[in-house]
Design a protein around this motif. Sequence first.
Motif, short mmCIF file in Angstrom:
data_model
loop_
_atom_site.label_atom_id
_atom_site.label_comp_id
_atom_site.label_asym_id
_atom_site.label_seq_id
_atom_site.Cartn_x
_atom_site.Cartn_y
_atom_site.Cartn_z
N ASP A 1 -2.27 -2.85 -3.81
CA ASP A 1 -1.58 -1.65 -4.17
C ASP A 1 -1.87 -0.66 -3.08
O ASP A 1 -2.72 -0.64 -2.48
N ARG A 2 -1.46 0.70 -3.33
CA ARG A 2 -1.63 1.86 -2.45
C ARG A 2 -3.12 2.40 -2.60
O ARG A 2 -3.33 3.15 -1.94
N LYS A 3 -3.82 1.95 -3.80
CA LYS A 3 -5.12 2.34 -3.80
C LYS A 3 -6.10 1.31 -3.55
O LYS A 3 -7.38 1.52 -3.94
N VAL B 1 -2.14 -3.23 10.09
CA VAL B 1 -1.76 -3.92 8.90
C VAL B 1 -2.03 -2.72 7.46
O VAL B 1 -1.12 -2.65 6.89
N ALA B 2 -3.20 -2.28 7.49
CA ALA B 2 -3.57 -1.24 6.60
C ALA B 2 -2.46 -0.01 6.66
O ALA B 2 -2.10 0.32 5.61
N SER B 3 -2.33 0.48 7.87
CA SER B 3 -1.24 1.56 7.94
C SER B 3 0.05 1.01 7.53
O SER B 3 0.77 2.27 7.53
N THR B 4 0.51 0.07 7.43
CA THR B 4 1.92 -0.15 7.21
C THR B 4 2.12 -0.85 5.81
O THR B 4 3.12 -1.20 5.48
N PHE B 5 0.87 -1.48 5.30
CA PHE B 5 1.21 -2.14 3.97
C PHE B 5 1.24 -0.95 2.89
O PHE B 5 0.58 -0.12 3.05
N LYS B 6 2.50 -1.04 2.18
CA LYS B 6 2.85 -0.06 1.10
C LYS B 6 2.54 1.24 1.71
O LYS B 6 2.49 2.43 1.14
N ARG B 7 3.23 1.35 2.94
CA ARG B 7 3.24 2.71 3.79
C ARG B 7 1.80 3.25 4.07
O ARG B 7 2.07 4.50 4.33
N GLY B 8 0.96 2.43 3.84
CA GLY B 8 -0.53 2.86 4.09
C GLY B 8 -1.43 2.66 3.22
O GLY B 8 -1.40 3.74 2.23
N GLY C 1 -2.78 -1.45 16.22
CA GLY C 1 -1.56 -2.44 16.81
C GLY C 1 -1.91 -3.73 17.37
O GLY C 1 -3.03 -4.33 17.12
N VAL C 2 -0.71 -4.37 17.72
CA VAL C 2 -0.78 -5.67 18.18
C VAL C 2 -0.05 -5.83 19.49
O VAL C 2 0.62 -5.23 19.96
N ASP C 3 -0.32 -7.13 20.00
CA ASP C 3 0.50 -7.45 21.21
C ASP C 3 1.72 -7.92 21.22
O ASP C 3 2.37 -8.37 20.04
N LEU C 4 2.49 -7.79 22.08
CA LEU C 4 3.91 -8.33 21.99
C LEU C 4 4.04 -9.65 22.98
O LEU C 4 4.24 -9.36 24.18
N GLY C 5 3.96 -10.94 22.43
CA GLY C 5 3.78 -11.90 23.44
C GLY C 5 2.53 -11.72 24.06
O GLY C 5 1.23 -11.46 23.48
N ALA C 6 2.42 -11.63 25.44
CA ALA C 6 1.31 -11.46 26.15
C ALA C 6 0.83 -10.11 26.60
O ALA C 6 0.00 -9.56 27.12
N LEU C 7 1.95 -9.23 26.26
CA LEU C 7 1.78 -7.86 26.57
C LEU C 7 1.08 -6.95 25.72
O LEU C 7 1.22 -6.99 24.44
N ILE D 1 2.84 -2.87 20.12
CA ILE D 1 3.39 -2.26 18.72
C ILE D 1 2.46 -1.88 18.00
O ILE D 1 1.35 -2.49 18.14
N GLY D 2 2.38 -0.58 17.52
CA GLY D 2 1.34 -0.16 16.78
C GLY D 2 1.64 1.36 16.59
O GLY D 2 2.49 2.02 16.78
N VAL D 3 0.72 1.95 15.73
CA VAL D 3 0.62 3.57 15.36
C VAL D 3 -0.81 4.14 15.68
O VAL D 3 -1.76 3.25 15.77
N ILE D 4 -0.75 5.47 15.59
CA ILE D 4 -2.14 5.88 15.57
C ILE D 4 -2.24 6.46 14.38
O ILE D 4 -1.39 7.30 13.57
N ASN D 5 -3.26 6.08 13.57
CA ASN D 5 -3.80 6.56 12.21
C ASN D 5 -5.25 6.19 12.02
O ASN D 5 -5.90 5.22 12.63
N GLN D 6 -5.63 6.95 11.48
CA GLN D 6 -7.12 7.27 11.35
C GLN D 6 -8.01 6.53 10.26
O GLN D 6 -7.29 6.40 9.03
N PRO D 7 -9.00 5.60 10.39
CA PRO D 7 -9.63 5.10 9.28
C PRO D 7 -10.50 6.05 8.50
O PRO D 7 -10.38 7.49 8.64
N GLN D 8 -10.85 5.62 7.31
CA GLN D 8 -11.51 6.47 6.34
C GLN D 8 -13.00 6.75 7.27
O GLN D 8 -13.53 7.96 7.12
N MET D 9 -13.57 5.84 7.82
CA MET D 9 -14.90 5.98 8.60
C MET D 9 -15.07 4.94 9.60
O MET D 9 -14.32 3.61 9.28
#
Length: 351
Positions: A88-90, A108-115, A138-144, A148-156
């Motif tokens: 869940d979101r927690k 994955v974490a940044s997009t699951f349950k909107r983060g 983010g991830v690759d698109l085929g070999a490129l 695909i991705g976002v800038i989002n900071q970890p907790q640490m």
Amino acid sequence: MESIKSQSYEVHLGELAEAALRQHIAKKNYSKVFLLVDENTKMHCLPVFKKILDHPIDSIFEIQSGEENKHIQTCLEIWEKLSGHDGDRKSLLINLGGGVITDLGGFVASTFKRGIDFINIPTTLLSMVDASIGGKTGVDLGALKNQIGVINQPQMVLVFTEFLKTLDPRQVVSGYAEMLKHGLIKDAPYWDELKTQGNFTDAKSIQRSIALKNDVVLQDPTEQGLRKILNFGHTLGHAIESYCLENPNKKTLLHGEAIAAGMILEGYLSHELKGLSRLSVQEIKETFSQHFEPVELDDDDIKAILKLLKYDKKNSHGDINFVLLQSIGDAVTDVKVPGELFYKAFAYYKE
């Protein structure tokens, strides 16, 4: 060893990392703690990490290692597992691995349950000094690469240098390329020190590379200007990496191996366009050639690699933008390169 403060999180090393993790888990009271690993970190790093964490892990998700698995299908599998294990979101996702794990796990974490919260624990030299720092997920698109991705900071971000003992030498040297890059773009004395240093896996050098990258990211978190200098060697390097990844006749390159080639090529372009001295260009080539085998490329390979440049993330309005060096330690961004110079650069690389 002193922690490094970024925008909304800190990078902790060694004993401070262990204490910070335990305090954070106790304070946040997560509903679930999930762990993402690959087959290598599951075998070599997980037993050590369980002792460090000293807290129950609700579920461990395993993916296959390698850049070829850094794609949306792998994300889909982890999202489904998170959902199936009542995430869940927690919830918290801890990413224990190299750049593929921290890039993909952060996305994955940044997009699951909107983060949901995530913590990066890099286990390769490359991910310690580069991939896990700065919030790029983010991830690759085929070999490129990283389309695909976002800038989002970890907790640490937690750095335990003992994990480096689990790596084969090729993986360690791959990370060394990014450390050398930090010197080339921002710190000439660090470049001089690193290129002659026998041991670059010591905590002091790792901390210095992290601090250099972090300083750039703090000034430009969303890559509008200065942060682009971190892409030196990456425009051609990523194209080479992508080409070798999708071409069955070519040896798949580690990231640092491709970027080393990219830095030699873009060093030559820097000489032609920004006045980098011929002596410095040769110094760059000789330094990387001591540690990295040349990538074998014929004329058809080069044509195919140059076609891939149009997918580079720094491009704007159809222009291919390069980061080049005016001198060692002084990088400039958004440089347009005439097409005929690419072939001269590859000719220099192959000399």
